[in-house]
Scaffold this active site. Structure first.
Site, mmCIF file in Angstrom:
data_model
loop_
_atom_site.group_PDB
_atom_site.id
_atom_site.type_symbol
_atom_site.label_atom_id
_atom_site.label_comp_id
_atom_site.label_asym_id
_atom_site.label_seq_id
_atom_site.Cartn_x
_atom_site.Cartn_y
_atom_site.Cartn_z
ATOM 1 C CB THR A 287 36.810 57.757 49.958
ATOM 2 O OG1 THR A 287 36.201 57.137 50.342
ATOM 3 C CG2 THR A 287 35.201 58.526 48.967
ATOM 4 C CE LYS B 166 34.335 53.402 47.543
ATOM 5 N NZ LYS B 166 33.557 52.318 48.923
ATOM 6 C CE LYS C 72 32.687 57.569 46.783
ATOM 7 N NZ LYS C 72 31.348 56.462 47.155
ATOM 8 C CG ASP D 149 31.818 54.212 44.658
ATOM 9 O OD1 ASP D 149 30.831 53.255 43.788
ATOM 10 O OD2 ASP D 149 31.741 54.111 46.007
ATOM 11 C CD GLU E 167 32.264 50.197 45.565
ATOM 12 O OE1 GLU E 167 30.685 50.777 46.830
ATOM 13 O OE2 GLU E 167 33.173 50.310 46.126
ATOM 14 C CG ASP F 207 28.171 50.066 47.789
ATOM 15 O OD1 ASP F 207 27.058 49.625 48.604
ATOM 16 O OD2 ASP F 207 28.298 51.078 47.549
ATOM 17 C CE LYS G 210 29.181 51.114 51.694
ATOM 18 N NZ LYS G 210 28.760 52.567 50.606
#
Length: 357
Positions: free
Chosen positions: A134, A159, A161, A189, A217, A242, A266
């Site tokens: 991330t 990933k 953000k 994301d 995402e 998500d 998750k």
């Protein structure tokens, strides 16, 4: 084999560096551990962390649910009535998905230790798994620096953000793409940060610029399912749900209605391994692949998710880097670059060899 006792403990774990998303900034996590003790001395362990902005669960609420209705539902019960106990965890109180996840993990750990097999063996397989890394939301320059370092450390999927001002998000991706190798893929994301129209415009522009975006995402708010579908139908990049996904019922609606292309499972959202398996299988029946994800949470709960990821054939995307952000030593997983290795000991197991960080 009777459940004799259940204990709950709280620990605050600092992060090595701040974790920043469109929803929050974290410098430490609260880790709540639960231990189920059987009458023969076997101990099953589970864990959870509160994430107000996603699950709505608080530290105090998780502890209260575990020490109250969940403990009451399990004490004195026979571990061999495993499916019955999983149902009791879910039905003893409403909501409280993080507390239920911790208890569900501990029950799986205790049961597979009772059977003397690793959790992945009980769940059915051990396919190789890895993780993306991330990149926290920050200035374009800082994110590019972090991405370059992660790529150099052996991560070929990042990933990223995003999810604030679309124009700034585009600059972030431009900076990152300019400093990382072409083979490194980007997962974006947005953490619910865009409107549907903003998402479509931005994703289409990044497609035109050939930024190597593997998936996006949760581009829009969790409740805006029609917005998710609006984006999914108007871009080529796969869209993943998500925060819109909390249960098997959500999964069935999302995949049957073709609201998204992919699902992110998750344990803290869905209440544990048992519900997560249902989600993955429902998605599989509808031709929709799944990711196993993690929030900022203890390595024990991420380890449980990793066992599920290794076992279920429809979980083909992996986001298991949370333990690499923690200042504590890892105990149930081993990392070597982007590769993730599980213990072969009974239950979730323990890693007893040096761990690469």
């Amino acid at each position: 084999m009777i459940i004799k006792d259940i204990t709950v403990k709280h620990q605050t774990v600092p992060l090595l560096v701040p974790f920043k998303t469109a929803l929050r900034t974290a410098t430490e996590i609260d880790s709540i551990s639960v231990e189920i003790q059987l009458e023969n001395g076997i101990k099953g362990k589970g864990a959870a962390s509160p994430t107000y902005v996603i699950t709505g669960d608080s530290l105090e609420g998780i502890q209260a649910a575990l020490q109250g209705p969940i403990k009451l539902a399990l004490i004195g019960e026979d571990i061999r009535q495993f499916q019955k106990l999983l149902k009791k965890i879910q039905s003893c109180c409403i909501h409280n998905s993080s507390a239920k996840a911790a208890a569900d993990i501990a029950l799986h750990d205790a049961y597979t230790k009772f059977l003397n097999i690793p959790l992945y063996a009980f769940l059915g397989d051990k396919q190789p798994i890895s993780t993306c890394m991330t990149i926290s939301v920050d200035t374009p320059e800082k994110m590019a620096e972090d991405a370059q370092k992660s790529a150099a450390d052996g991560f070929d999927i990042l990933k990223v953000k995003v999810g604030s001002i679309p124009e700034l998000d585009l600059e972030r991706i431009k900076h990152i793409r300019s400093v990382i190798p072409d083979h490194v893929k980007l997962r974006l994301d947005a953490n619910q940060g865009w409107t549907p129209k903003q998402a479509v415009q931005l994703i289409n522009e990044m497609e035109t610029l050939n930024f190597g975006i593997e998936l996006v995402e949760q581009p829009v708010p969790a409740h805006d399912w029609e917005g998710l579908k609006f984006v999914t139908e108007r871009v080529n990049v796969p869209i993943m749900a998500d925060e819109s996904l909390f249960s098997a019922k959500d999964a069935l609606r999302l995949v049957s209605g073709r609201y998204v292309d992919l699902l992110n499972i998750k344990l803290m959202k869905c209440g544990g391994i048992n519900e997560a398996r249902k989600i993955a299988s429902i998605a599989e029946a509808n031709g929709v692949a799944c990711m196993i994800g993690s929030m900022m949470e203890p390595s024990l709960s991420v380890g449980a998710a990793a066992h599920l990821a290794a076992a279920h054939p429809n979980i083909t995307y992996f986001d298991l880097d949370a333990p690499l952000w923690l200042s504590t030593e890892l105990d149930v997983l081993k990392y070597s670059g982007q590769e993730v290795f599980l213990s072969d000991l009974p239950g979730i197991g323990e890693i007893t060899v040096p761990i690469s960080k």
